[in-house]
Design a protein around this motif. Structure first.
Motif, short mmCIF file in Angstrom:
data_model
loop_
_atom_site.label_atom_id
_atom_site.label_comp_id
_atom_site.label_asym_id
_atom_site.label_seq_id
_atom_site.Cartn_x
_atom_site.Cartn_y
_atom_site.Cartn_z
N LEU A 64 0.80 -1.22 0.00
CA LEU A 64 0.00 0.00 0.00
C LEU A 64 0.84 1.28 0.00
N ILE A 65 2.13 1.12 0.17
CA ILE A 65 3.01 2.29 0.22
C ILE A 65 3.79 2.41 -1.08
N GLY A 66 3.75 3.60 -1.66
CA GLY A 66 4.46 3.85 -2.91
C GLY A 66 5.93 4.17 -2.66
N ALA A 67 6.55 4.68 -3.67
CA ALA A 67 7.95 5.08 -3.58
C ALA A 67 8.05 6.47 -2.96
N ALA A 68 9.24 6.79 -2.44
CA ALA A 68 9.48 8.12 -1.89
C ALA A 68 9.34 9.17 -2.99
N TYR A 69 8.98 10.37 -2.59
CA TYR A 69 8.87 11.49 -3.52
C TYR A 69 10.18 12.27 -3.51
N GLU A 70 10.44 12.95 -4.63
CA GLU A 70 11.62 13.78 -4.72
C GLU A 70 11.30 15.00 -5.57
N ASP A 71 11.70 16.18 -5.09
CA ASP A 71 11.45 17.39 -5.89
C ASP A 71 12.63 17.67 -6.82
N ALA A 72 12.50 18.72 -7.61
CA ALA A 72 13.51 19.06 -8.61
C ALA A 72 14.87 19.39 -7.98
N ALA A 73 14.87 19.81 -6.72
CA ALA A 73 16.12 20.15 -6.04
C ALA A 73 16.76 18.94 -5.36
N GLY A 74 16.11 17.78 -5.44
CA GLY A 74 16.66 16.57 -4.85
C GLY A 74 16.22 16.30 -3.41
N ASN A 75 15.32 17.14 -2.86
CA ASN A 75 14.79 16.89 -1.52
C ASN A 75 13.86 15.69 -1.56
N ARG A 76 14.04 14.79 -0.59
CA ARG A 76 13.22 13.58 -0.56
C ARG A 76 12.10 13.73 0.47
N TYR A 77 10.97 13.10 0.14
CA TYR A 77 9.79 13.13 0.99
C TYR A 77 9.30 11.70 1.21
N ASN A 78 8.59 11.50 2.28
CA ASN A 78 8.08 10.17 2.60
C ASN A 78 7.16 9.63 1.51
N PRO A 79 7.17 8.33 1.31
CA PRO A 79 6.20 7.72 0.40
C PRO A 79 4.80 7.85 0.98
N LEU A 80 3.81 7.79 0.12
CA LEU A 80 2.42 7.91 0.53
C LEU A 80 1.64 6.67 0.13
N LEU A 81 0.45 6.59 0.62
CA LEU A 81 -0.49 5.54 0.25
C LEU A 81 -0.71 5.58 -1.25
N VAL A 82 -0.68 4.43 -1.92
CA VAL A 82 -0.81 4.39 -3.38
C VAL A 82 -2.25 4.47 -3.85
N GLN A 83 -3.19 4.33 -2.95
CA GLN A 83 -4.60 4.22 -3.31
C GLN A 83 -5.39 5.35 -2.68
#
Length: 135
Positions: free
Chosen positions: A37-56
């Motif tokens: 149920l958990i997707g991949a981590a998010y990343e913005d254009a500057a390379g900052n990473r964010y927690n993965p979120l629910l895929v559904q």
């Protein structure tokens, strides 16, 4: 896209802070231990990473106390595993105390303020029948 549905049903007379609190806890119960149920981590254009979120997507519904008890009973009768939040949990301060409050009740006496279920779409629709979109 999904053959399952995630639905939360909250008692409609809760204060806003309670609705938000219950939503957070119930969602964590749906996600907990289910890596799919958990997707991949998010990343913005500057390379900052964010927690993965629910895929559904999650639908948040509301019902009065009587309707919520019926919805809770339907989920139990269909052996659907659910996340549960009860009134007593508003006055506890940690997970062990929350579990202890639930243990004090039989299902027919459970002071339910919110549940969350994830199962086959049609089954979730039958269980949550009568609930309205949370506004």
């Amino acid at each position: 896209m999904f053959d399952t549905k995630v639905a939360l049903v909250l008692r409609d007379d809760l204060a806003l802070w309670q609705k938000l609190n219950v939503t957070a806890f119930l969602t964590s119960g749906i996600v907990g231990g289910r890596n799919e149920l958990i997707g991949a981590a998010y990343e913005d254009a500057a390379g900052n990473r964010y927690n993965p979120l629910l895929v559904q997507p999650v639908i948040v519904l509301s019902s009065d106390a009587v309707g919520l008890k019926k919805i809770y009973a339907r989920a139990l009768s269909r052996d659907v595993t659910m996340s549960l939040y009860i009134e007593d949990m508003f006055s506890t301060g940690h997970d062990a105390a929350n579990r202890g409050t639930v243990k004090n009740y039989n299902p027919e006496d459970m002071p339910v303020v919110g549940i969350a279920v994830r199962d086959e779409k049609k089954l979730v629709d039958k269980i949550t029948k009568g609930a309205k979109l949370q506004s």
